[in-house]
Design an enzyme around this catalytic site. Structure first.
Site, PDB file in Angstrom:
ATOM      1  N   LYS A   1       2.902   6.478   4.558  1.00 26.60           N
ATOM      2  CA  LYS A   1       2.236   5.306   4.488  1.00 26.60           C
ATOM      3  C   LYS A   1       2.952   4.135   4.538  1.00 26.60           C
ATOM      4  CE  LYS A   1      -1.867   3.814   2.605  1.00 26.60           C
ATOM      5  NZ  LYS A   1      -1.514   3.234   3.594  1.00 26.60           N
TER       6      LYS A   1
ATOM      7  N   SER B   1       0.708  -1.059   0.483  1.00 28.13           N
ATOM      8  CA  SER B   1      -0.297   0.005  -0.128  1.00 28.13           C
ATOM      9  C   SER B   1       0.767   1.240  -0.251  1.00 28.13           C
ATOM     10  CB  SER B   1      -1.189   0.242   1.025  1.00 28.13           C
ATOM     11  OG  SER B   1      -1.942  -0.764   0.634  1.00 28.13           O
TER      12      SER B   1
ATOM     13  N   SER C   1      -5.519   3.255   4.524  1.00 29.94           N
ATOM     14  CA  SER C   1      -5.288   3.132   3.727  1.00 29.94           C
ATOM     15  C   SER C   1      -6.184   2.237   2.294  1.00 29.94           C
ATOM     16  CB  SER C   1      -4.158   1.576   3.532  1.00 29.94           C
ATOM     17  OG  SER C   1      -3.973   1.927   2.381  1.00 29.94           O
TER      18      SER C   1
ATOM     19  N   LYS D   1      -0.165   3.894  -2.568  1.00 32.08           N
ATOM     20  CA  LYS D   1      -0.663   5.252  -2.105  1.00 32.08           C
ATOM     21  C   LYS D   1       0.390   6.686  -2.406  1.00 32.08           C
ATOM     22  CE  LYS D   1      -4.385   2.035  -0.654  1.00 32.08           C
ATOM     23  NZ  LYS D   1      -3.661   0.667  -0.636  1.00 32.08           N
TER      24      LYS D   1
END
Length: 390
Positions: A229, A63, A123, A66
């Site tokens: 993140k 993730s 997320s 992102k």
């Protein structure tokens, strides 16, 4: 205080300690990062790499993908192509995303602001795809934009197959590339309003109210952490791109493939502790310092001030001797009208003894439009009148 340095080419900055751009930690990789097979520590303002461990190894970013998704969203906001209050209709495709999600339903409408929250804090894969479809028309088209942006940033070891980080063949990045993406995202200062939020709510007061809790626990436990993140899949294991500010320093620490969340956070903490304890930043110019001005005979206004895209900062080891820095302005010669605020016009290059330490883009501080016929006539008349007086 702004300093107008029109037509100045070289500036010598004295009394600043010297740190080369390729500086690395004295500790070995095993000393600083114990769990993650790949890691990097970069200072955002200077762009200097302070530590790395197999930083160019291609790995699934999970993730952390992102970060690029959020970067494209922030760019669209800055361009005015989308707005925070705009409502986005969720497609069947977006609602069907598995993994981490905010449980969007097909046909549901949610504002861009809340979708960003869903991506940055929780997320949400569904929120990521909903925004991708809004921006590019389809998830596939958005992924093309992601890869195009990666190429423009000079990332040679990154390729995306989706905007979420869900497992896919040919979807990979590196710790170094993730740090570069994070640095670019952090140029959009408002992003940390979302990434630094530990908890929030979507659909507050409604039957389907959703509690958002940030997957990055360092926001609460490490002073100065403001993002960015996390990531996890079975193959990628535990990943994190962390951002932290103290004084003039803004560190970016990336770990990929850690064995547990605890070990991942320990590796990031170790790098951040090292960076903040061993280095300090020296600001040479602020991002609102006018370093050069370009004149145009056919634009309105007639003078375009240029300033650094961000603060020009170099790092120094706290125990290093003093040295000399030299700043050189490399300015684009041509000026094509119209000019938008933020257009790039060259570089501020910082060197020591001929060796480049860091460079920051010069950008337009205001827009310049084409002068109309009346304005051009008045200028020609004034010039002619002034000439005749001599």
């Amino acid at each position: 205080m702004k300093r107008l340095l029109s037509l100045l080419i070289c500036i010598t900055v004295l009394g600043v300690l010297y740190t080369p751009s390729y500086a690395h930690a004295e500790e070995t990789a095993e000393d600083l990062v114990k769990s993650a097979p790949s890691a990097i520590l970069m200072e955002k303002n200077s762009g200097m790499t302070l530590y790395e461990k197999q930083a160019d190894k291609k790995l699934p970013p999970a993730s952390m993908t992102k970060i690029m998704t959020l970067l494209l969203i922030m760019e669209e906001l800055e361009k005015g192509n989308i707005s925070l209050d705009e409502k986005v209709t969720v497609s069947e495709n977006a609602a069907s995303m598995g993994g981490s999600q905010i449980f969007l339903e097909a046909g549901e409408e949610m504002t861009v602001k809340d979708l960003i929250k869903g991506i940055a804090i929780a997320s949400g894969n569904d929120a990521s795809v909903a925004m991708a479809e809004r921006i590019a028309g389809s998830e596939k088209a958005f992924v093309k934009q992601m890869n195009k942006k990666a190429k423009s940033l000079g990332l040679k070891n990154t390729h995306f197959e989706n905007p979420t980080g869900l497992p896919a063949e040919g979807h990979y990045s590196t710790a170094r590339d993730m740090a570069v993406m994070a640095r670019e995202l952090l140029l959009h200062e408002k992003i940390t309003e979302y990434t630094s939020t530990y908890e929030d709510y979507l659909r507050k007061g409604q039957e389907n109210e959703f509690w958002l809790v940030n997957t990055n626990k360092l926001i609460k436990s490490y002073p100065g952490v403001d993002g960015l993140k996390t990531g996890y899949t079975d193959k990628a294991k535990y990943c994190l791109t962390a951002s932290a500010k103290k004084g003039d320093l803004h560190m970016i620490a990336v770990v990929m493939g850690a064995e547990t969340p605890k070990k991942r956070n320990a590796d990031v903490t170790s790098m951040l502790d090292y960076g903040f304890s061993q280095y300090e930043g020296v600001q040479l110019f602020a991002n609102n310092d006018v370093l050069h001005s370009v004149k145009t005979t056919r634009g309105t206004p007639k003078v375009l001030p240029l300033a650094p895209e961000k603060d020009v900062v170099v790092l120094k080891k706290k125990n290093q001797p003093k040295g000399n820095y030299k700043a050189t302005l490399k300015v684009r010669k041509s000026l094509d009208l119209p000019v938008e605020k933020g257009d790039h016009f060259g570089w501020v290059v910082i060197t020591n003894n001929g060796q480049e330490v860091t460079k920051v883009r010069l950008e337009a501080t205001k827009p310049i439009t084409r002068a109309n016929v009346l304005e051009l006539f008045e200028r020609s008349f004034r010039n002619l009148t002034s000439f005749q007086k001599f």
